[in-house]
Design an enzyme around this catalytic site. Structure first.
Site, mmCIF file in Angstrom:
data_model
loop_
_atom_site.group_PDB
_atom_site.id
_atom_site.type_symbol
_atom_site.label_atom_id
_atom_site.label_comp_id
_atom_site.label_asym_id
_atom_site.label_seq_id
_atom_site.Cartn_x
_atom_site.Cartn_y
_atom_site.Cartn_z
ATOM 1 N N ASN A 62 0.862 -1.191 0.000
ATOM 2 C CA ASN A 62 0.000 0.000 0.000
ATOM 3 C C ASN A 62 0.893 1.234 0.000
ATOM 4 O OD1 ASN A 62 0.554 0.780 2.842
ATOM 5 N ND2 ASN A 62 -0.442 -1.190 3.255
ATOM 6 N N LYS A 94 -11.600 -3.511 18.263
ATOM 7 C CA LYS A 94 -10.234 -4.006 18.462
ATOM 8 C C LYS A 94 -9.800 -3.923 19.922
ATOM 9 C CE LYS A 94 -8.581 -3.479 13.762
ATOM 10 N NZ LYS A 94 -7.360 -3.654 12.957
#
Ligand code: CTP
Length: 406
Positions: A215, A347
């Protein structure tokens, strides 16, 4: 730490936000003295600012009594920081040209105190080449010019030109004060004795010996955070994906290529008092990377089978060695705050630093030098104004030091 802020209020519709800024600065323990331009009187009264700042408001150069009591030179010398908010197109133009025709512009010309300006104006005025030239000149002169927010404007148009919210201006001011420069040496050593783990950069997931999935992460934000934490005195372990950045001073760096290598090195680097997971970890990898280069002659277009990478942040959140302060980043391209808020809960991390990574290559936060972040904690969302990544890093390091001291 108490600082003295000299706030210059320009004459724009956003001047109403100056009152709230004064209130927040006072609440944060700083002393504030206000100067208003003539035009600012049309939008906010000196009485309001005087009441909130608990001090006299200075408005004119020709008040002989003021000159006897407090000349314009002393006004600026007695400040640790000069903040211009809102900074109108006219005020910025005068500053860039060195014009000194009222109290505000005279003391801006007469000062060597750091100056932060927060422009606010109509979108067309903001985009006008004359304004761009003035801003470039001011930046070259060492003035900090913060980018305005984008949104609906009082004039009915839409675009960049809005004054950031007072909480965001306060965050930028605090970031300035927290910067570990000789002027704020009290930051040095605030994190000594702490071990902080930082991940940064992208990961590269091999497809064959010459190709990989990746990325656009440059690693700049994570490296800046590692550097700021080290400057605050922490022992910093930086687990870095493949980037071409120099290691910040005082940082222990471990280079990795893939998500699985990053996960392994993070695990090995524990325990830590805090972890800041800035890396843009690839969510997937090729299920079966090939040992030899895939040849075109092999026939047809190859199909890439992907499999999910371990989520390093989630693993850390559930580890028996979970750092006391666990901070994730959220790279989002839409609905930034809602996605980041749900990511924080999902998370199981303490804070999420959310950033909008949309935009074409070269103009996106990914790879750029500036960032606009939202800090999502259990007490809510704080939106910081657009800042250089090193400023974001310093502000975050200061917040980490506060949290670990608590
Ligand atoms: N992260 C991680 N391991 C992964 C993926 C992400 O540790 N395999 C961490 C990142 O370092 C960051 C946070 O998780 O701190 C959020 O990353 P982000 O890419 O924004 O979110 P994703 O978990 O990938 O979720 P989504 O793709 O749905 O946005």
């Amino acid at each position: 730490m108490t600082k003295r802020v000299l706030l210059i209020v320009g004459g724009g519709i956003a001047a109403y936000k100056a009152s709230e800024l004064v209130r927040l600065l006072k609440k944060a323990g700083h002393s504030v003295r206000c100067v208003m331009t003539e035009a600012a009187h049309h939008f906010v009264t000196p009485m309001t600012l005087a009441a909130l700042s608990e001090d006299k408001v200075y408005t004119t150069l020709w008040d002989l009594k003021d000159e006897a009591e407090m000349g314009h030179i002393q006004l600026s010398r007695q400040a640790d920081l000069i903040v211009v908010a809102p900074a109108t197109a006219d005020l910025l133009a005068k500053m860039a040209a060195g014009i000194a025709d009222d109290l505000a512009t005279t003391l801006l010309l007469a000062t060597d105190t750091p100056v932060h300006t927060f422009p606010a104006m109509n979108v067309r005025m903001w985009r006008h080449p004359a304004t761009s030239r003035n801003i470039a000149q001011l930046r070259a002169d060492g003035v900090t010019v913060h980018d305005p927010d984008e949104g609906a404007m009082a004039c009915g148009e839409y675009g960049p030109g809005r004054l950031p919210e007072p909480t965001a201006i306060l965050a930028a001011i605090e970031a300035h004060f927290a910067a570990p420069s000789p002027a704020s040496a009290q930051s040095i050593g605030r994190l000594s004795g702490r071990h902080i783990l930082v991940t940064a950069g992208p990961t590269h997931e091999p497809i064959d010996p010459v190709r990989y999935l990746a990325n656009r992460s440059s690693g700049k934000q994570g490296f800046a955070i590692a550097g700021a934490l080290a400057a605050f005195g922490a022992r910093v372990t930086l687990v870095a994906g493949p980037v071409t950045l120099a290691t910040p001073a005082g940082v222990d760096r471990i280079d990795v290529q893939t998500a699985r290598e990053m996960a392994e090195m993070v695990e090995k680097s524990l325990p830590a008092d805090a972890a800041v997971m800035v890396a843009a970890v690839a969510d997937w990898r090729a299920e079966a990377p090939l040992d030899q280069k895939i040849k075109k002659a092999a026939g047809g277009t190859p199909t890439l089978h992907l499999t999910e990478n371990p989520d390093i942040l989630v693993t850390l959140a559930t580890s028996p060695h979970r750092p006391r302060l666990l901070i994730g980043f959220a790279a989002e391209t839409e609905d930034v705050i809602p996605h980041a808020t749900s990511k924080r809960t999902r998370k199981n991390v303490d804070w999420i630093v959310a950033n909008d990574v949309s935009g074409p290559p070269g103009q996106s936060v990914m790879g750029g030098d500036a960032n606009t972040v939202h800090l999502v904690t259990d007490t809510g969302v704080e939106s910081w104004s657009r800042m250089d990544k090193t400023m974001v890093a310093t502000a975050l390091a200061a917040r980490i030091a506060d949290a670990l001291d608590a």
